[in-house]
Scaffold this motif. Structure first.
Motif, PDB file in Angstrom:
ATOM      1  N   VAL A 170       0.796  -1.115  -0.118  1.00 49.16           N
ATOM      2  CA  VAL A 170      -0.269   0.018   0.081  1.00 49.16           C
ATOM      3  C   VAL A 170       1.115   1.355   0.056  1.00 49.16           C
ATOM      4  CG1 VAL A 170      -0.285   0.211   2.517  1.00 49.16           C
ATOM      5  CG2 VAL A 170      -2.110   1.092   1.184  1.00 49.16           C
ATOM      6  N   GLU A 171       0.261   2.172  -0.743  1.00 46.01           N
ATOM      7  CA  GLU A 171       1.051   3.658  -0.936  1.00 46.01           C
ATOM      8  C   GLU A 171       0.306   4.628  -0.391  1.00 46.01           C
ATOM      9  OE1 GLU A 171       1.532   5.905  -4.788  1.00 46.01           O
ATOM     10  OE2 GLU A 171       2.996   4.194  -4.748  1.00 46.01           O
ATOM     11  N   SER A 172       0.743   5.474   0.644  1.00 42.15           N
ATOM     12  CA  SER A 172       0.087   6.261   1.283  1.00 42.15           C
ATOM     13  C   SER A 172       0.332   7.791   0.465  1.00 42.15           C
ATOM     14  CB  SER A 172       0.285   6.357   2.749  1.00 42.15           C
ATOM     15  OG  SER A 172      -0.086   5.261   3.157  1.00 42.15           O
ATOM     16  N   PRO A 173      -0.696   8.612   0.845  1.00 43.58           N
ATOM     17  CA  PRO A 173      -0.445  10.050   0.472  1.00 43.58           C
ATOM     18  C   PRO A 173       0.804  10.747   0.987  1.00 43.58           C
ATOM     19  CG  PRO A 173      -2.744   9.700   0.530  1.00 43.58           C
ATOM     20  CD  PRO A 173      -1.972   8.513   1.139  1.00 43.58           C
ATOM     21  N   ASP A 174       1.310  11.703   0.475  1.00 44.34           N
ATOM     22  CA  ASP A 174       2.589  12.174   1.142  1.00 44.34           C
ATOM     23  C   ASP A 174       2.162  13.072   2.312  1.00 44.34           C
ATOM     24  OD1 ASP A 174       4.409  11.337  -0.761  1.00 44.34           O
ATOM     25  OD2 ASP A 174       4.270  13.166  -2.019  1.00 44.34           O
ATOM     26  N   GLY A 175       2.936  13.052   3.250  1.00 45.84           N
ATOM     27  CA  GLY A 175       2.567  13.926   4.518  1.00 45.84           C
ATOM     28  C   GLY A 175       1.613  13.615   5.314  1.00 45.84           C
ATOM     29  N   GLN A 176       1.083  11.983   5.448  1.00 43.86           N
ATOM     30  CA  GLN A 176       0.086  11.468   6.062  1.00 43.86           C
ATOM     31  C   GLN A 176       0.552  11.413   7.806  1.00 43.86           C
ATOM     32  OE1 GLN A 176      -2.613   8.877   5.051  1.00 43.86           O
ATOM     33  NE2 GLN A 176      -3.221  10.454   3.996  1.00 43.86           N
ATOM     34  N   THR A 177      -0.021  11.403   8.822  1.00 41.38           N
ATOM     35  CA  THR A 177       0.121  11.305   9.908  1.00 41.38           C
ATOM     36  C   THR A 177       0.333   9.785  10.388  1.00 41.38           C
ATOM     37  OG1 THR A 177      -1.948  11.332  10.620  1.00 41.38           O
ATOM     38  CG2 THR A 177      -1.155  13.541  10.594  1.00 41.38           C
ATOM     39  N   ALA A 178       1.020   9.668  11.430  1.00 40.11           N
ATOM     40  CA  ALA A 178       1.171   8.158  11.788  1.00 40.11           C
ATOM     41  C   ALA A 178      -0.328   7.392  11.776  1.00 40.11           C
ATOM     42  CB  ALA A 178       2.021   8.122  13.250  1.00 40.11           C
ATOM     43  N   ASP A 179      -1.180   8.391  12.342  1.00 42.32           N
ATOM     44  CA  ASP A 179      -2.582   7.854  12.737  1.00 42.32           C
ATOM     45  C   ASP A 179      -3.330   7.403  11.187  1.00 42.32           C
ATOM     46  OD1 ASP A 179      -2.327   7.415  15.490  1.00 42.32           O
ATOM     47  OD2 ASP A 179      -3.474   9.499  15.522  1.00 42.32           O
ATOM     48  N   ALA A 180      -2.967   8.361  10.225  1.00 41.19           N
ATOM     49  CA  ALA A 180      -3.653   8.082   8.873  1.00 41.19           C
ATOM     50  C   ALA A 180      -2.926   6.848   8.277  1.00 41.19           C
ATOM     51  CB  ALA A 180      -3.462   9.331   8.043  1.00 41.19           C
ATOM     52  N   GLU A 181      -1.510   6.845   8.499  1.00 40.68           N
ATOM     53  CA  GLU A 181      -0.970   5.655   7.751  1.00 40.68           C
ATOM     54  C   GLU A 181      -1.414   4.343   8.548  1.00 40.68           C
ATOM     55  OE1 GLU A 181       1.623   3.484   5.663  1.00 40.68           O
ATOM     56  OE2 GLU A 181       1.358   5.713   5.471  1.00 40.68           O
ATOM     57  N   ARG A 182      -1.824   4.275   9.742  1.00 35.37           N
ATOM     58  CA  ARG A 182      -2.129   3.031  10.510  1.00 35.37           C
ATOM     59  C   ARG A 182      -3.460   2.604   9.928  1.00 35.37           C
ATOM     60  NH1 ARG A 182      -2.516   4.844  15.502  1.00 35.37           N
ATOM     61  NH2 ARG A 182      -4.132   3.381  16.043  1.00 35.37           N
ATOM     62  N   LEU A 183      -4.280   3.901   9.524  1.00 36.81           N
ATOM     63  CA  LEU A 183      -5.566   3.400   9.135  1.00 36.81           C
ATOM     64  C   LEU A 183      -5.306   2.877   7.716  1.00 36.81           C
ATOM     65  CD1 LEU A 183      -8.842   3.556   9.084  1.00 36.81           C
ATOM     66  CD2 LEU A 183      -8.524   6.220   8.557  1.00 36.81           C
ATOM     67  N   TRP A 184      -4.684   3.681   6.641  1.00 35.72           N
ATOM     68  CA  TRP A 184      -4.522   3.045   5.595  1.00 35.72           C
ATOM     69  C   TRP A 184      -4.069   1.628   5.478  1.00 35.72           C
ATOM     70  CZ3 TRP A 184      -5.501   4.533   0.601  1.00 35.72           C
ATOM     71  CH2 TRP A 184      -6.045   6.064   0.378  1.00 35.72           C
ATOM     72  N   ARG A 185      -2.990   1.334   6.555  1.00 32.81           N
ATOM     73  CA  ARG A 185      -2.586  -0.109   6.549  1.00 32.81           C
ATOM     74  C   ARG A 185      -3.830  -1.106   7.023  1.00 32.81           C
ATOM     75  NH1 ARG A 185       1.563  -0.760   4.113  1.00 32.81           N
ATOM     76  NH2 ARG A 185       3.557   0.551   4.556  1.00 32.81           N
ATOM     77  N   ALA A 186      -4.662  -0.591   7.940  1.00 28.61           N
ATOM     78  CA  ALA A 186      -5.664  -1.420   8.427  1.00 28.61           C
ATOM     79  C   ALA A 186      -6.890  -1.661   7.374  1.00 28.61           C
ATOM     80  CB  ALA A 186      -6.184  -0.700   9.677  1.00 28.61           C
ATOM     81  N   VAL A 187      -7.049  -0.429   6.436  1.00 29.40           N
ATOM     82  CA  VAL A 187      -7.890  -0.723   5.435  1.00 29.40           C
ATOM     83  C   VAL A 187      -7.326  -1.626   4.145  1.00 29.40           C
ATOM     84  CG1 VAL A 187      -9.040   0.505   3.453  1.00 29.40           C
ATOM     85  CG2 VAL A 187      -9.189   1.372   5.615  1.00 29.40           C
ATOM     86  N   ALA A 188      -6.034  -1.643   4.016  1.00 33.55           N
ATOM     87  CA  ALA A 188      -5.391  -2.446   3.242  1.00 33.55           C
ATOM     88  C   ALA A 188      -5.682  -3.883   3.507  1.00 33.55           C
ATOM     89  CB  ALA A 188      -4.021  -2.005   2.962  1.00 33.55           C
TER      90      ALA A 188
END
Length: 173
Positions: A102-120
């Motif tokens: 999974v690739e996250s948008p630039d500048g994401q916070t740690a919480d947003a990154e965790r959310l993206w990974r959980a969704v993935a």
């Protein structure tokens, strides 16, 4: 077909550039977000949305027959995302314990990154419903139409996805 969509669909059917622009402005951002959530990569999401709008141009003469333009566009997006996933060798593989790429948008916070990974990590069917509901802003009835399932099944998948996300994010705190 909803009243505001009738003029748009008629405009699309006759090839009116303003109608294409309006449809892109109205549905493009949601299609893109849903594609990103389904595919996990910006470039793949862009390709999927481009495929959808290219298909709209090619099949514009049939759009007057479409009952729900939003559901039609997201059904097209789903097919495009599946095609791209197959072409890129990213077909979801149920039962794998590892995180999907999974690739996250630039500048994401740690919480947003965790959310993206959980969704993935959600099962593909739940991730798809989540994307259509949140990013596409579709009703469960529309999601059922797009996915070929009952609205109740769509609602259940959505609820299960939210429960899994909550459990995953609470355990990682």
């Amino acid at each position: 077909m909803s009243e505001p969509e009738v003029p748009l669909q008629l405009g699309l059917k006759v090839g009116d550039p303003a109608a294409f622009g309006s449809v892109y402005d109205r549905y493009g951002p949601g299609l893109y977000r849903a594609a990103w959530r389904m595919l996990g990569r910006q470039a793949d999401a862009e390709d999927a949305v481009q495929e959808v709008f290219a298909a709209v141009v090619r099949s514009r003469h049939r759009l007057g027959e479409v009952e729900d333009l939003g559901a039609y566009l997201f059904a097209s997006l789903r097919r495009a995302a599946q095609r791209i996933a197959r072409q890129r060798g990213r077909e979801p593989k149920p039962g794998l314990a590892s995180d999907p790429p999974v690739e996250s948008p630039d500048g994401q916070t740690a919480d947003a990154e965790r959310l993206w990974r959980a969704v993935a990590r959600l099962p593909a069917a739940q991730r798809e419903v989540l994307a259509l509901k949140i990013d596409g802003e579709l009703t469960f009835m529309q999601i059922g139409t797009v996915l070929g399932i009952s609205p109740n099944t769509a609602a259940s998948r959505y609820r299960y996805a939210l429960e899994k996300l909550r459990e995953t994010l609470e355990t990682k705190r």
